[in-house]
Design a protein around this motif. Structure first.
Motif, mmCIF file in Angstrom:
data_model
loop_
_atom_site.group_PDB
_atom_site.id
_atom_site.type_symbol
_atom_site.label_atom_id
_atom_site.label_comp_id
_atom_site.label_asym_id
_atom_site.label_seq_id
_atom_site.Cartn_x
_atom_site.Cartn_y
_atom_site.Cartn_z
ATOM 1 N N MET A 13 0.826 -1.207 0.000
ATOM 2 C CA MET A 13 0.000 0.000 0.000
ATOM 3 C C MET A 13 0.860 1.257 0.000
ATOM 4 S SD MET A 13 -2.761 -1.246 2.872
ATOM 5 C CE MET A 13 -3.547 0.361 2.888
ATOM 6 N N LEU A 14 2.166 1.121 0.081
ATOM 7 C CA LEU A 14 3.063 2.263 0.179
ATOM 8 C C LEU A 14 3.414 2.806 -1.203
ATOM 9 C CD1 LEU A 14 5.555 0.825 2.838
ATOM 10 C CD2 LEU A 14 3.529 2.231 3.252
ATOM 11 N N ASP A 15 3.652 4.102 -1.248
ATOM 12 C CA ASP A 15 4.163 4.750 -2.454
ATOM 13 C C ASP A 15 5.681 4.733 -2.350
ATOM 14 O OD1 ASP A 15 4.636 6.139 -4.726
ATOM 15 O OD2 ASP A 15 3.728 8.037 -4.068
ATOM 16 N N ILE A 16 6.284 3.711 -2.934
ATOM 17 C CA ILE A 16 7.720 3.491 -2.748
ATOM 18 C C ILE A 16 8.542 4.681 -3.242
ATOM 19 C CG2 ILE A 16 9.645 1.966 -3.314
ATOM 20 C CD1 ILE A 16 7.610 0.706 -1.484
ATOM 21 N N VAL A 17 8.116 5.301 -4.328
ATOM 22 C CA VAL A 17 8.898 6.385 -4.925
ATOM 23 C C VAL A 17 8.987 7.584 -3.986
ATOM 24 C CG1 VAL A 17 9.069 7.932 -6.916
ATOM 25 C CG2 VAL A 17 8.247 5.578 -7.215
ATOM 26 N N SER A 18 7.925 7.854 -3.235
ATOM 27 C CA SER A 18 7.897 9.026 -2.357
ATOM 28 C C SER A 18 8.580 8.793 -1.013
ATOM 29 C CB SER A 18 6.446 9.455 -2.112
ATOM 30 O OG SER A 18 5.725 8.422 -1.448
ATOM 31 N N ILE A 19 9.001 7.592 -0.722
ATOM 32 C CA ILE A 19 9.667 7.303 0.549
ATOM 33 C C ILE A 19 11.096 7.824 0.491
ATOM 34 C CG2 ILE A 19 10.415 5.470 2.113
ATOM 35 C CD1 ILE A 19 8.118 3.785 1.161
ATOM 36 N N PRO A 20 11.569 8.540 1.521
ATOM 37 C CA PRO A 20 12.957 9.042 1.518
ATOM 38 C C PRO A 20 13.963 7.895 1.429
ATOM 39 C CG PRO A 20 11.651 10.104 3.247
ATOM 40 C CD PRO A 20 10.809 8.994 2.702
ATOM 41 N N ASP A 21 15.118 8.195 0.860
ATOM 42 C CA ASP A 21 16.142 7.168 0.679
ATOM 43 C C ASP A 21 16.625 6.597 1.999
ATOM 44 O OD1 ASP A 21 15.939 7.544 -2.025
ATOM 45 O OD2 ASP A 21 17.641 8.926 -2.151
ATOM 46 N N THR A 22 16.691 7.442 3.036
ATOM 47 C CA THR A 22 17.142 6.943 4.337
ATOM 48 C C THR A 22 16.173 5.915 4.903
ATOM 49 O OG1 THR A 22 16.034 8.819 5.397
ATOM 50 C CG2 THR A 22 18.390 9.059 4.878
ATOM 51 N N VAL A 23 14.877 6.090 4.660
ATOM 52 C CA VAL A 23 13.882 5.131 5.130
ATOM 53 C C VAL A 23 13.912 3.873 4.269
ATOM 54 C CG1 VAL A 23 11.425 4.763 5.582
ATOM 55 C CG2 VAL A 23 12.460 6.986 6.038
ATOM 56 N N ARG A 24 14.090 4.044 2.979
ATOM 57 C CA ARG A 24 14.121 2.885 2.086
ATOM 58 C C ARG A 24 15.329 1.994 2.372
ATOM 59 N NH1 ARG A 24 12.920 4.317 -4.127
ATOM 60 N NH2 ARG A 24 13.118 2.035 -4.148
ATOM 61 N N ALA A 25 16.400 2.595 2.867
ATOM 62 C CA ALA A 25 17.579 1.795 3.198
ATOM 63 C C ALA A 25 17.304 0.823 4.342
ATOM 64 C CB ALA A 25 18.744 2.706 3.555
ATOM 65 N N SER A 26 16.335 1.148 5.187
ATOM 66 C CA SER A 26 16.006 0.260 6.308
ATOM 67 C C SER A 26 15.016 -0.829 5.912
ATOM 68 C CB SER A 26 15.424 1.078 7.463
ATOM 69 O OG SER A 26 14.193 1.701 7.086
ATOM 70 N N ARG A 27 14.573 -0.829 4.649
ATOM 71 C CA ARG A 27 13.620 -1.824 4.183
ATOM 72 C C ARG A 27 14.312 -2.991 3.480
ATOM 73 N NH1 ARG A 27 10.378 -1.133 0.522
ATOM 74 N NH2 ARG A 27 8.511 -2.128 1.391
ATOM 75 N N ASN A 28 15.616 -3.085 3.592
ATOM 76 C CA ASN A 28 16.343 -4.153 2.894
ATOM 77 C C ASN A 28 16.047 -5.505 3.528
ATOM 78 O OD1 ASN A 28 17.421 -2.307 1.187
ATOM 79 N ND2 ASN A 28 19.507 -2.386 2.004
ATOM 80 N N CYS A 29 15.955 -6.519 2.680
ATOM 81 C CA CYS A 29 15.795 -7.907 3.130
ATOM 82 C C CYS A 29 17.162 -8.439 3.536
ATOM 83 C CB CYS A 29 15.186 -8.755 2.012
ATOM 84 S SG CYS A 29 15.147 -10.527 2.351
ATOM 85 N N THR A 30 17.226 -9.088 4.685
ATOM 86 C CA THR A 30 18.510 -9.584 5.185
ATOM 87 C C THR A 30 19.018 -10.809 4.423
ATOM 88 O OG1 THR A 30 17.317 -10.861 6.843
ATOM 89 C CG2 THR A 30 18.138 -8.697 7.503
ATOM 90 N N LEU A 31 18.191 -11.380 3.562
ATOM 91 C CA LEU A 31 18.621 -12.537 2.780
ATOM 92 C C LEU A 31 19.222 -12.126 1.443
ATOM 93 C CD1 LEU A 31 15.784 -15.142 3.465
ATOM 94 C CD2 LEU A 31 18.129 -15.172 4.301
ATOM 95 N N CYS A 32 18.514 -11.278 0.705
ATOM 96 C CA CYS A 32 19.022 -10.863 -0.609
ATOM 97 C C CYS A 32 19.752 -9.525 -0.565
ATOM 98 C CB CYS A 32 17.877 -10.797 -1.613
ATOM 99 S SG CYS A 32 16.632 -9.530 -1.245
ATOM 100 N N LEU A 33 19.676 -8.821 0.603
ATOM 101 C CA LEU A 33 20.334 -7.529 0.792
ATOM 102 C C LEU A 33 19.815 -6.467 -0.169
ATOM 103 C CD1 LEU A 33 24.023 -8.726 1.361
ATOM 104 C CD2 LEU A 33 22.210 -8.382 3.046
ATOM 105 N N GLU A 34 18.611 -6.667 -0.691
ATOM 106 C CA GLU A 34 17.971 -5.684 -1.555
ATOM 107 C C GLU A 34 16.663 -5.230 -0.901
ATOM 108 O OE1 GLU A 34 17.468 -7.305 -5.408
ATOM 109 O OE2 GLU A 34 19.582 -7.817 -5.679
ATOM 110 N N GLU A 35 16.086 -4.176 -1.455
ATOM 111 C CA GLU A 35 14.840 -3.657 -0.880
ATOM 112 C C GLU A 35 13.738 -4.699 -1.002
ATOM 113 O OE1 GLU A 35 12.197 0.474 -0.955
ATOM 114 O OE2 GLU A 35 13.823 0.137 -2.394
ATOM 115 N N ARG A 36 12.990 -4.871 0.076
ATOM 116 C CA ARG A 36 11.987 -5.926 0.125
ATOM 117 C C ARG A 36 10.902 -5.733 -0.932
ATOM 118 N NH1 ARG A 36 11.733 -4.608 5.507
ATOM 119 N NH2 ARG A 36 9.594 -3.901 5.187
ATOM 120 N N THR A 37 10.458 -6.850 -1.493
ATOM 121 C CA THR A 37 9.280 -6.887 -2.357
ATOM 122 C C THR A 37 8.402 -8.035 -1.898
ATOM 123 O OG1 THR A 37 10.448 -8.279 -3.952
ATOM 124 C CG2 THR A 37 10.482 -5.909 -4.352
#
Length: 327
Positions: free
Chosen positions: A259-283
């Motif tokens: 439900m989130l607007d990923i594009v409008s999320i600040p980069d500092t917040v998006r950095a905390s959304r990384n998956c610990t398995l793939c080390l990429e932003e969660r999907t």
């Protein structure tokens, strides 16, 4: 002056050699996965894990059996392979190639074809054959193992087919009686008989239940009742791929299950959304029972290999994953 004659390898030597080979293959695969994980990431490794396993086995047995030399397990127990049909000569190049390629490539092909969802949709009968083939091979391998424990030759099914046995360079001790494994063979036979009895009973119960269900369905079936709908949407549209970890990675901006607007999320917040398995932003974010967040494809691929959370090691049940749409 007569040439020295070498005795047949004992059962204990063959069993120990097989165990050591499994250990070295497992160790080589773990080291290979560690290198590939650091280079290419966990998601890539999860997608190509079967190919990595295939290449590791081909490399290990190719440089040993393929080159007519001892494996590390055979070297550990001091035994050698020979062809029983050619007066104790080493196996020919064709037989050595078959011993290396057939068990590895066949196991890989069965694993890939067994998970081919599209193929099973187009050819249901072929899907059923591929699904039952590993079980049939397992039963045949157990029968071969029971014969080995009873008679002491041909630990591997493929070596029985090509008549490949082992000789030992350790002279026999006439004062020592080799251990007997006949009891293990009898136990395997008893287990196979139990599995056969259970399978026959289950098949009889399933046949009776299926016939009764077909009778009920015919009484109330209609042409328009083949698909089930939920809020005007077919249930089949909610079902994801059968092998999600094999799908290509989806960018976070294209994630439709949030439900989130990923594009409008600040980069500092998006950095905390990384998956610990793939080390990429969660999907397709989801939560385990212990409250940790991962990509759906990442945690499913992990859970199929290890039934524990990769962070806290708590038990992991894939049927209890909770989709998260607002984190």
């Amino acid at each position: 002056m007569s040439l020295p004659s070498y005795p047949q390898a004992q059962q204990a030597q063959i069993i120990r050699a097989h165990q050591r080979d499994l250990y070295h293959v497992s160790s080589l695969r773990e080291q290979t996965e560690s290198v590939l994980r650091s280079w290419l990431g966990t998601r890539w490794l999860t997608r190509w894990d079967r190919e990595v396993d295939l290449l590791v086995k081909l490399a290990y047995y190719g440089v040993t059996t393929g080159r007519a030399t001892q494996t590390l397990g055979e070297e550990y127990t001091d035994i050698w392979q020979y062809s029983a049909s050619s007066q104790r000569a080493p196996p020919s190049s064709r037989i050595r190639a078959s011993l290396v390629l057939l068990p590895t490539i066949c196991a890989y092909s069965l694993g890939r074809l067994g998970n081919a969802f599209a193929l099973r949709e187009r050819l249901p009968w072929l899907g059923e054959v591929l699904k039952s083939l590993p079980t049939g091979l397992e039963v045949v391998s157990e029968i071969n193992l029971a014969i080995f424990y009873l008679r002491g030759t041909y630990y591997d099914l493929l070596k029985r087919v090509f008549r490949i046995q082992h000789i030992s360079s350790i002279p026999e001790d006439p004062h020592t009686r080799p251990p007997s494994y006949s009891l293990l063979g009898l136990l395997i036979i008893a287990r196979l008989l139990y599995r056969l009895t259970t399978a026959v009973r289950t098949q009889a119960v399933n046949t009776t239940s299926a016939s009764s269900l077909r009778g009920k369905e015919k009484a109330r079936a209609s042409p328009d009742s083949r698909e089930t709908f939920l809020d005007d949407r077919p249930v089949s549209s909610f079902l994801g791929p059968e092998n999600p970890e094999g799908e290509p990675a989806t960018p976070a901006e294209d994630d439709e299950r949030t439900m989130l607007d990923i594009v409008s999320i600040p980069d500092t917040v998006r950095a905390s959304r990384n998956c610990t398995l793939c080390l990429e932003e969660r999907t397709d974010s989801c939560s385990t029972e212990c409250g940790h967040l991962f990509c759906w494809s990442c945690i499913v691929g992990w859970g199929r290999e290890k039934a524990e959370c990769p962070l806290c090691r708590q038990s992991l049940n894939l049927t209890r994953l909770l989709p998260i749409y607002n984190l």
